[in-house]
Design an enzyme around this catalytic site. Structure first.
Site, mmCIF file in Angstrom:
data_model
loop_
_atom_site.group_PDB
_atom_site.id
_atom_site.type_symbol
_atom_site.label_atom_id
_atom_site.label_comp_id
_atom_site.label_asym_id
_atom_site.label_seq_id
_atom_site.Cartn_x
_atom_site.Cartn_y
_atom_site.Cartn_z
ATOM 1 N N GLY A 39 0.816 -1.215 0.000
ATOM 2 C CA GLY A 39 0.000 0.000 0.000
ATOM 3 C C GLY A 39 0.846 1.260 0.000
ATOM 4 O O GLY A 39 0.582 2.208 -0.748
ATOM 5 N N ASP A 40 1.883 1.275 0.823
ATOM 6 C CA ASP A 40 2.783 2.426 0.866
ATOM 7 C C ASP A 40 3.519 2.594 -0.462
ATOM 8 O O ASP A 40 3.672 3.708 -0.968
ATOM 9 C CB ASP A 40 3.806 2.244 1.988
ATOM 10 C CG ASP A 40 3.189 2.354 3.364
ATOM 11 O OD1 ASP A 40 2.749 3.452 3.731
ATOM 12 O OD2 ASP A 40 3.146 1.345 4.076
ATOM 13 N N THR A 41 3.992 1.493 -1.013
ATOM 14 C CA THR A 41 4.761 1.572 -2.245
ATOM 15 C C THR A 41 3.897 2.018 -3.415
ATOM 16 O O THR A 41 4.335 2.825 -4.253
ATOM 17 C CB THR A 41 5.414 0.217 -2.548
ATOM 18 O OG1 THR A 41 6.190 -0.191 -1.424
ATOM 19 C CG2 THR A 41 6.311 0.312 -3.760
ATOM 20 N N ALA A 43 3.511 5.658 -3.117
ATOM 21 C CA ALA A 43 4.737 6.339 -3.516
ATOM 22 C C ALA A 43 4.877 6.398 -5.024
ATOM 23 O O ALA A 43 5.269 7.432 -5.590
ATOM 24 C CB ALA A 43 5.943 5.619 -2.908
#
Length: 406
Positions: A177-179, A182
């Site tokens: 999710g973070d990647t 980003a």
């Protein structure tokens, strides 16, 4: 210890001359900064004095620092600056005034409380491209809720689909999710920089929510519900609605087979000794194969279970059927294809040891990404960056004595 950069860029950098101020921590914001830095941007990372970015201490530690940090923060310069103090906020504004891009992943309202709202920063620097990554975005009824990547994966619909049918949903295994947030943020930054170049130099704000980045890659999830009322469910290793595409057991592991093309399916059935299925009229297209997917999977699994992973790969490779084993870290490091494409690089750290790290993606022919600098110690570049910003040695010493910088 010599902390001089051990890497030099051998080719022109696509983002040379772009100055990025990174005011995030952990994964989403810093992964964007990492990507921009790999293609030549000068990334100045602001960290809190004391411990710095918590990622420095996440997962496995070597010589006092996470080896993850060595990847996430390469090509960056570290400035240890206390943003809770007014003087620290003033210095941050001074750095942002000369920047092209600001990356932040604080909870909405944090920058506003420090006097750094988009309106205030654009008065200071009209051309600033401002990337804001948060759990739920800068607007909407959930904006003030705390959000992490795992929560974004759940709200974005991904977590419902991961795992075996009827069992607890599982995480992908990495902070996907973070990647994804980003990467969407990086796309936004590059798009906004291009817009600024061709439309009078005006910057803008990029608002990326973790759950929206996940939702954006959920393929036909919502259209299928809208058109048919179908709620897509977890399907384990299979690809629902596409057949055959699954993981199959071997004597020493598992192999993934994607035999869902019409001609590929026929070659696959010939390879496993089931030409009867390959010649069946109702299996000539995907719709027919989906209707008999359990029978097809059983046939492939019965064949693969009699062979090793390598034997299966050899047979299917010769038949031109897409197949692959499930790689571990050891498999990746030992694979010649990874090395042939420079996807495994040896990176020297500022702690005096070398470590193998992932290479750079995407690969540009004229301006490829590079590792120019190893990941910094906390505050390694504070004096240099502040000197570039016009502060004198006496001013820097006074700020250090007050604990504003480290």
């Amino acid at each position: 210890m010599d902390s001089s950069p051990p890497f030099k860029a051998p080719t022109p950098a696509a983002l040379a001359g772009v100055r990025v101020v990174e005011m995030g921590q952990l994964i989403a914001g810093p992964f964007c900064g990492k990507t921009l830095g790999e293609f030549g941007a000068d990334v100045v990372k602001i960290e809190a004095p004391g411990a710095g970015d918590p990622l420095r201490n996440w997962r496995l530690i070597k010589e006092g620092t996470s080896v993850w940090w060595q990847v996430q923060s390469r090509n960056k310069r570290s400035v240890a600056l206390d943003l809770r103090q007014k003087e620290g906020q003033d210095i941050a504004r001074q750095l942002i005034a000369e920047a092209d891009v600001l990356v932040e992943n604080f909870r909405p309202g944090t920058l506003e409380a420090w006097g750094m709202s988009p309106e205030e920063l654009h008065r200071l620097n009209p051309g600033l491209v401002m990337l804001r990554i948060s759990g739920y975005g800068q607007t909407g009824p959930y904006r003030d809720l705390p959000g992490f990547g795992a929560i974004g994966e759940a709200m974005g619909g991904l977590r419902h689909l991961t795992g075996e049918p009827g069992r607890v949903p599982v995480r992908v295994g990495v902070s996907i999710g973070d990647t994804l947030a980003a990467l969407h943020g990086t796309i936004g930054v590059l798009t906004a920089l291009y817009h600024r170049k061709v439309n009078g130099g005006q910057g803008q704000v990029i608002d990326v929510a973790l759950h929206e980045a996940v939702f954006n890659v959920m393929e036909s999830l919502v259209p299928e519900y809208s058109a048919f009322g179908v709620v897509r469910e977890a399907a384990g290793s299979a690809l629902p609605g596409i057949a055959p595409s699954n993981a199959y057991p071997c004597q020493d592991g598992w192999v993934l087979v994607a035999g869902n093309g019409d001609s590929i399916f026929k070659r696959l059935m010939d390879a496993i000794g089931r030409p009867d299925l390959g010649a069946a009229a109702d299996l000539a297209d995907n719709a027919g194969r989906v209707a008999r997917v359990h029978e097809i999977d059983a046939a492939i699994g019965a064949w693969s279970a009699q062979h090793s992973v390598q034997q299966v790969l050899d047979v299917l490779g010769a038949a031109r059927v897409p197949a692959g084993k499930v790689y571990t870290a050891k498999d990746i490091v030992e694979d010649p294809h990874y090395r042939a494409r420079d996807m495994l690089l040896t990176q020297e750290t500022r702690d005096g040891y070398s470590v193998e790290v992932p290479g750079i993606v995407p690969k540009l022919s004229a301006t490829p990404g590079t590792i120019r600098n190893s990941a910094p110690h906390l505050g390694d570049d504070t004096d240099a960056v502040l000197t570039e910003a016009g502060l004198t040695a006496e001013q820097i010493a006074l700020l250090r004595s007050k604990g504003v910088i480290q």
